[in-house]
Each structure stands twice: as C-alpha cells, then as structure tokens.
Design a protein around this motif. Sequence first.
Motif, PDB file in Angstrom:
ATOM      1  N   LEU A 205       0.512  -1.210   0.338  1.00 25.81           N
ATOM      2  CA  LEU A 205      -0.072  -0.114  -0.361  1.00 25.81           C
ATOM      3  C   LEU A 205       0.622   0.959  -0.188  1.00 25.81           C
ATOM      4  CD1 LEU A 205      -2.942  -1.360   2.397  1.00 25.81           C
ATOM      5  CD2 LEU A 205      -2.772  -0.949   0.111  1.00 25.81           C
ATOM      6  N   ASP A 206       1.640   1.061   0.827  1.00 24.43           N
ATOM      7  CA  ASP A 206       2.935   2.189   0.986  1.00 24.43           C
ATOM      8  C   ASP A 206       3.492   2.818  -0.843  1.00 24.43           C
ATOM      9  OD1 ASP A 206       2.845   2.639   3.513  1.00 24.43           O
ATOM     10  OD2 ASP A 206       4.693   1.862   4.083  1.00 24.43           O
ATOM     11  N   ILE A 207       3.675   1.263  -1.348  1.00 29.28           N
ATOM     12  CA  ILE A 207       4.192   2.249  -2.669  1.00 29.28           C
ATOM     13  C   ILE A 207       3.436   1.662  -3.706  1.00 29.28           C
ATOM     14  CG2 ILE A 207       4.748   0.083  -4.885  1.00 29.28           C
ATOM     15  CD1 ILE A 207       6.686  -1.290  -2.836  1.00 29.28           C
ATOM     16  N   VAL A 208       2.018   1.960  -3.652  1.00 29.59           N
ATOM     17  CA  VAL A 208       0.594   2.130  -4.442  1.00 29.59           C
ATOM     18  C   VAL A 208       1.066   3.715  -3.641  1.00 29.59           C
ATOM     19  CG1 VAL A 208      -1.444   2.503  -4.349  1.00 29.59           C
ATOM     20  CG2 VAL A 208      -0.588   0.176  -4.314  1.00 29.59           C
ATOM     21  N   LYS A 209       1.580   4.214  -2.941  1.00 27.49           N
ATOM     22  CA  LYS A 209       0.400   5.213  -2.363  1.00 27.49           C
ATOM     23  C   LYS A 209       1.459   6.136  -3.231  1.00 27.49           C
ATOM     24  CE  LYS A 209      -0.626   8.132   1.545  1.00 27.49           C
ATOM     25  NZ  LYS A 209      -2.045   8.699   1.132  1.00 27.49           N
ATOM     26  N   ASP A 210       2.933   5.697  -3.216  1.00 26.78           N
ATOM     27  CA  ASP A 210       3.992   6.481  -3.065  1.00 26.78           C
ATOM     28  C   ASP A 210       4.585   6.955  -4.722  1.00 26.78           C
ATOM     29  OD1 ASP A 210       6.982   7.961  -2.037  1.00 26.78           O
ATOM     30  OD2 ASP A 210       7.155   6.442  -3.251  1.00 26.78           O
ATOM     31  N   GLN A 211       3.984   5.885  -5.264  1.00 27.63           N
ATOM     32  CA  GLN A 211       4.304   5.358  -6.773  1.00 27.63           C
ATOM     33  C   GLN A 211       3.418   5.652  -8.040  1.00 27.63           C
ATOM     34  OE1 GLN A 211       6.772   2.222  -7.443  1.00 27.63           O
ATOM     35  NE2 GLN A 211       8.022   2.828  -5.291  1.00 27.63           N
ATOM     36  N   VAL A 212       1.750   5.398  -7.282  1.00 30.01           N
ATOM     37  CA  VAL A 212       0.943   5.134  -8.028  1.00 30.01           C
ATOM     38  C   VAL A 212      -0.090   6.400  -8.090  1.00 30.01           C
ATOM     39  CG1 VAL A 212      -0.342   3.965  -9.588  1.00 30.01           C
ATOM     40  CG2 VAL A 212       1.281   2.834  -8.673  1.00 30.01           C
ATOM     41  N   ASP A 213      -0.915   6.266  -6.783  1.00 33.71           N
ATOM     42  CA  ASP A 213      -1.815   6.891  -6.306  1.00 33.71           C
ATOM     43  C   ASP A 213      -1.532   8.070  -5.121  1.00 33.71           C
ATOM     44  OD1 ASP A 213      -4.004   8.866  -6.132  1.00 33.71           O
ATOM     45  OD2 ASP A 213      -5.581   6.250  -6.723  1.00 33.71           O
ATOM     46  N   GLY A 214      -1.221   8.668  -4.484  1.00 31.54           N
ATOM     47  CA  GLY A 214      -1.269   9.759  -3.641  1.00 31.54           C
ATOM     48  C   GLY A 214      -2.622   9.831  -2.704  1.00 31.54           C
ATOM     49  N   THR A 215      -3.464   9.627  -3.546  1.00 28.99           N
ATOM     50  CA  THR A 215      -4.874   9.738  -2.645  1.00 28.99           C
ATOM     51  C   THR A 215      -5.367   8.870  -1.799  1.00 28.99           C
ATOM     52  OG1 THR A 215      -6.310   9.045  -4.507  1.00 28.99           O
ATOM     53  CG2 THR A 215      -5.281  11.248  -4.516  1.00 28.99           C
ATOM     54  N   LEU A 216      -4.211   7.307  -1.903  1.00 25.65           N
ATOM     55  CA  LEU A 216      -4.726   6.710  -1.115  1.00 25.65           C
ATOM     56  C   LEU A 216      -5.078   7.007   0.103  1.00 25.65           C
ATOM     57  CD1 LEU A 216      -6.264   3.644  -1.259  1.00 25.65           C
ATOM     58  CD2 LEU A 216      -3.479   3.173  -1.014  1.00 25.65           C
ATOM     59  N   ALA A 217      -5.951   6.214   0.731  1.00 23.95           N
ATOM     60  CA  ALA A 217      -5.844   6.541   2.650  1.00 23.95           C
ATOM     61  C   ALA A 217      -6.609   5.507   3.373  1.00 23.95           C
ATOM     62  CB  ALA A 217      -7.430   7.352   2.819  1.00 23.95           C
ATOM     63  N   TYR A 218      -5.151   5.370   4.410  1.00 18.80           N
ATOM     64  CA  TYR A 218      -5.314   4.391   5.201  1.00 18.80           C
ATOM     65  C   TYR A 218      -4.267   4.916   6.333  1.00 18.80           C
ATOM     66  CZ  TYR A 218      -0.819   3.839   2.158  1.00 18.80           C
ATOM     67  OH  TYR A 218       0.310   3.794   2.190  1.00 18.80           O
ATOM     68  N   ARG A 219      -4.582   4.078   7.130  1.00 16.08           N
ATOM     69  CA  ARG A 219      -4.351   4.122   8.623  1.00 16.08           C
ATOM     70  C   ARG A 219      -2.798   3.395   8.831  1.00 16.08           C
ATOM     71  NH1 ARG A 219      -9.390   4.878  11.221  1.00 16.08           N
ATOM     72  NH2 ARG A 219      -9.430   7.517  11.469  1.00 16.08           N
ATOM     73  N   LYS A 220      -1.902   3.998   9.291  1.00 17.80           N
ATOM     74  CA  LYS A 220      -0.274   3.336   9.747  1.00 17.80           C
ATOM     75  C   LYS A 220       0.623   3.690  11.068  1.00 17.80           C
ATOM     76  CE  LYS A 220       2.842   4.814   6.624  1.00 17.80           C
ATOM     77  NZ  LYS A 220       4.270   4.480   5.920  1.00 17.80           N
ATOM     78  N   SER A 221       0.974   3.202  11.442  1.00 16.82           N
ATOM     79  CA  SER A 221       2.066   4.044  12.418  1.00 16.82           C
ATOM     80  C   SER A 221       2.786   3.427  12.565  1.00 16.82           C
ATOM     81  CB  SER A 221       1.381   3.992  14.073  1.00 16.82           C
ATOM     82  OG  SER A 221       1.828   4.901  15.607  1.00 16.82           O
ATOM     83  N   CYS A 222       3.058   1.980  13.656  1.00 15.52           N
ATOM     84  CA  CYS A 222       3.997   1.554  14.122  1.00 15.52           C
ATOM     85  C   CYS A 222       4.929   0.647  12.894  1.00 15.52           C
ATOM     86  CB  CYS A 222       4.394   0.532  15.694  1.00 15.52           C
ATOM     87  SG  CYS A 222       3.275  -1.117  14.832  1.00 15.52           S
ATOM     88  N   ARG A 223       4.276  -0.036  12.633  1.00 19.15           N
ATOM     89  CA  ARG A 223       4.615  -0.844  11.304  1.00 19.15           C
ATOM     90  C   ARG A 223       5.440  -2.425  12.035  1.00 19.15           C
ATOM     91  NH1 ARG A 223       8.318   1.301   7.127  1.00 19.15           N
ATOM     92  NH2 ARG A 223       9.108   2.280   8.876  1.00 19.15           N
ATOM     93  N   MET A 224       5.035  -2.558  13.325  1.00 16.90           N
ATOM     94  CA  MET A 224       5.460  -4.079  13.977  1.00 16.90           C
ATOM     95  C   MET A 224       4.264  -4.780  15.001  1.00 16.90           C
ATOM     96  SD  MET A 224       8.590  -1.936  15.322  1.00 16.90           S
ATOM     97  CE  MET A 224       9.153  -3.332  16.559  1.00 16.90           C
ATOM     98  N   MET A 225       2.915  -4.726  14.210  1.00 20.48           N
ATOM     99  CA  MET A 225       2.075  -5.574  14.780  1.00 20.48           C
ATOM    100  C   MET A 225       2.031  -5.355  16.169  1.00 20.48           C
ATOM    101  SD  MET A 225       3.000  -9.282  12.786  1.00 20.48           S
ATOM    102  CE  MET A 225       4.539  -9.031  13.421  1.00 20.48           C
ATOM    103  N   ILE A 226       1.769  -3.746  16.839  1.00 17.94           N
ATOM    104  CA  ILE A 226       1.108  -3.063  18.164  1.00 17.94           C
ATOM    105  C   ILE A 226       0.735  -2.281  18.243  1.00 17.94           C
ATOM    106  CG2 ILE A 226       3.643  -2.065  18.839  1.00 17.94           C
ATOM    107  CD1 ILE A 226       2.353  -4.603  20.955  1.00 17.94           C
ATOM    108  N   CYS A 227       0.439  -1.191  17.207  1.00 12.67           N
ATOM    109  CA  CYS A 227      -0.329  -0.117  17.695  1.00 12.67           C
ATOM    110  C   CYS A 227      -1.783  -0.168  16.825  1.00 12.67           C
ATOM    111  CB  CYS A 227       0.259   1.011  16.457  1.00 12.67           C
ATOM    112  SG  CYS A 227      -0.253   0.448  14.634  1.00 12.67           S
ATOM    113  N   GLY A 228      -2.001  -1.531  15.943  1.00 10.47           N
ATOM    114  CA  GLY A 228      -3.416  -1.836  15.768  1.00 10.47           C
ATOM    115  C   GLY A 228      -4.306  -0.568  14.334  1.00 10.47           C
ATOM    116  N   SER A 229      -2.764   0.092  13.955  1.00  9.59           N
ATOM    117  CA  SER A 229      -3.758   1.094  13.265  1.00  9.59           C
ATOM    118  C   SER A 229      -4.256   0.837  11.813  1.00  9.59           C
ATOM    119  CB  SER A 229      -2.762   2.248  13.232  1.00  9.59           C
ATOM    120  OG  SER A 229      -2.060   3.466  14.160  1.00  9.59           O
ATOM    121  N   CYS A 230      -3.780  -0.434  11.146  1.00 15.87           N
ATOM    122  CA  CYS A 230      -3.519  -0.786   9.976  1.00 15.87           C
ATOM    123  C   CYS A 230      -4.565  -2.001  10.010  1.00 15.87           C
ATOM    124  CB  CYS A 230      -1.932  -0.927   9.759  1.00 15.87           C
ATOM    125  SG  CYS A 230      -1.561  -2.457  10.473  1.00 15.87           S
TER     126      CYS A 230
END
Length: 366
Positions: free
Chosen positions: A38-63
């Motif tokens: 999803l990060d690659i899609v947002k960075d390289q293809v469509d910057g309007t894509l919306a989603y949540r993220k934070s820790c990227r380590m399976m502990i914050c629960g954002s994604c």
Amino acid sequence: MSMQVALKIWRYDPVAGERVLKEYEVAAPEEATLLDVLDIVKDQVDGTLAYRKSCRMMICGSCGMRMDGAAVLACKTRMYDVAQAGGIPVISAMGNLPVVKDLVVDMGPFWKKIHAVTPWLEPGFSDPGEQEHVVPQAQMDAIHKESLCIMCGCCVSECNSMEADPDFLGPAALAKGMRFVGDARDQAKVERLQAYSEEHGIWDCTRCYFCQERCPKGVDPRDAIAKLGAEAMREGIDSDMGAKHAKWFVTSSKTTGWLRETELVPKTQGVAKSIKEIKFALGLLKHGKVPPPIPPHVAKDVGEARALYDLVKQQGRDGYEGIVQGEEALERLELEADGGGPRDPYGEGSFARPYLPGENGNEEAE
C-alpha cells in the motif's frame, strides 16, 4: 529480489459518496507486507489513497482492514505467497464501522464501547497509601491473553452480533472488561458483571467465533466473553435468558447426562412464555422435530459428569478460573504434540531467521 503484486482496492469518496473498485499492480520486495505494498501504491501510483498506519510492527493496531473479506493487520500480512499464486486480493475497509475514506474507518463507535466497560481499575480506595500492592504472577496469568489486545478492531469488524445489533458491546470491549474482572486488584467485579449482563451485553454474543479467528494477537475474545458469563453465573447474576439457558445445560448434563431439550424452553423463558409457543411446538411435532419429552435413560457414564461437576465446585473453579485451567491444559497438549519443547520463534509460519554477524559468510564475527 522483487515480485509483481496486484491488488484490487475499494476506494470510497466521501464527498461524492461513491465507492469504486480499482486495480493496482506494483513491484515490491519479496518480504513485503500488505502495508508495504500500500505504501508503494501511495508513493508511486496514487497519492490520494487513504489508510492508517503507525508502528509497522503489529503492536499499534492502526492498520486494520479487510483482505478478501477477512479482517487483517496490513503490517502482519505477507504478500509473497499470494503473489506467487497469481492471486489478486480485494482490499477493503473494516466492517461494522462507518467508512471515512477508502480504507479508513471512524473508530468513534469502537472507543465509545470500550469506554462503556469502564476500562480502568477500581481499587476500592481513594488513597493508595505508600505500600506497593504486589499481585502473584499466577493471578496475572489468568488475564494474560486479554491483556494482549492492541485495540485494532479486527474482531469488531467480523462480529455477526454487532452487524445484527449495533448496540451490542462487542468482542473488543467485553475482552477488555474481562481483563479487569479477572484482575485481583479490582474491587468492582460484581458491579461490572451486572453491567455487562444487561441487554446488548455478554449473552447477546452468537458464538460464531469469527472474532477469535481474526484476532491477530491471540486474545481470543469469544473465550473472554465465555469467562465473563461463567463468572456472572458464579456470582448469581443469572436473570438473563442466556444465563438461564446455559444454567439448564449444566443441570441437565449433571443429572442425566443428556440435554433435555423439551424442558429447555420453560427453564429458559419461563412457563408463561412457553405456553405461548405451544402452537409453534405443534408445528415442529408435525414434522418430527420435537425430541422425546423424557430422556430414554440416564447416560451410561453420567457419574463422570457428576464427579467433574463436584470437583469443579470443590476447587472453586466454576467461574472464569475453570476456563483458564482448560486453556492451560490445551496449551500443554499442544506443546506435547509439537515435541514437548519450547516453540521455535523462527520456525515454520514465523519470520525468517535473521543473520547474526559472521553467519552469512559475508561479514566477519564481531
């Protein structure tokens, strides 16, 4: 090494009120997770894509989101096998919560229910004093699983009861409630159980186990709800029909070893309400759907059921502690089935084992 990953993402435009399924294909590293893609899609293809993220380590629960209709943590979901199989997963927002945009949901209703279970300790005193209140490890182990919850909402997303009844407290809130009901330091257990046993509470769970299946942290919310129900009945909080239903299961099994279904309705709903269901019962009888009014005989080994009932009572494990004991026994059996040793954190189904200095042949040991 890189791989080609294709995704279909449900995009939602809150201004236009339109929902469109769009397909993307990008190159990603072989170790990429869904969140990485999803990060690659947002960075390289469509910057309007919306989603949540934070820790990227399976502990914050954002994604938290859905992949092919099942709730997942995007940062935990590896894409290699999906890409190798040529699959094109469909990514969408979590269920049972209002969609704000694309994969982002409004967590307001979720937090409102968490707040409704009083998610803090009620120690029963205003002045904690100067002495530390030490709790034995064994007592804290009883709520270990419930304490693992990261509030991601994956269980809520899949809850059938919440889909049918949006006012149902839900698996996350009730698991959080069990975390405090089982805490030896909390002095409001009975008050909590009374509140959780009201309408839209413990007994409204349909026991579909989807919350348990989709929880990414092993909290097992349905088990937590079962513990609350057992503890409520132990405390005599059994006015709800769900509690009466469960109570009759126990009584019936103990006395004859059979579930006496004919008596289940009057014991659960009461005689007056049962009389109103006679017409319905006659319809069932016409089609051979009514069990015999009296069990054919007492079950052969009913003595074992009675002995187990008496033992649980003697040990005082007729509440949540009995379920905890069962969980520990199942864990021991699983451990023995796996060879009796500790589980390998780098074994099958886990992440690849990292190289230490000097192990990959390209670096010198330090």
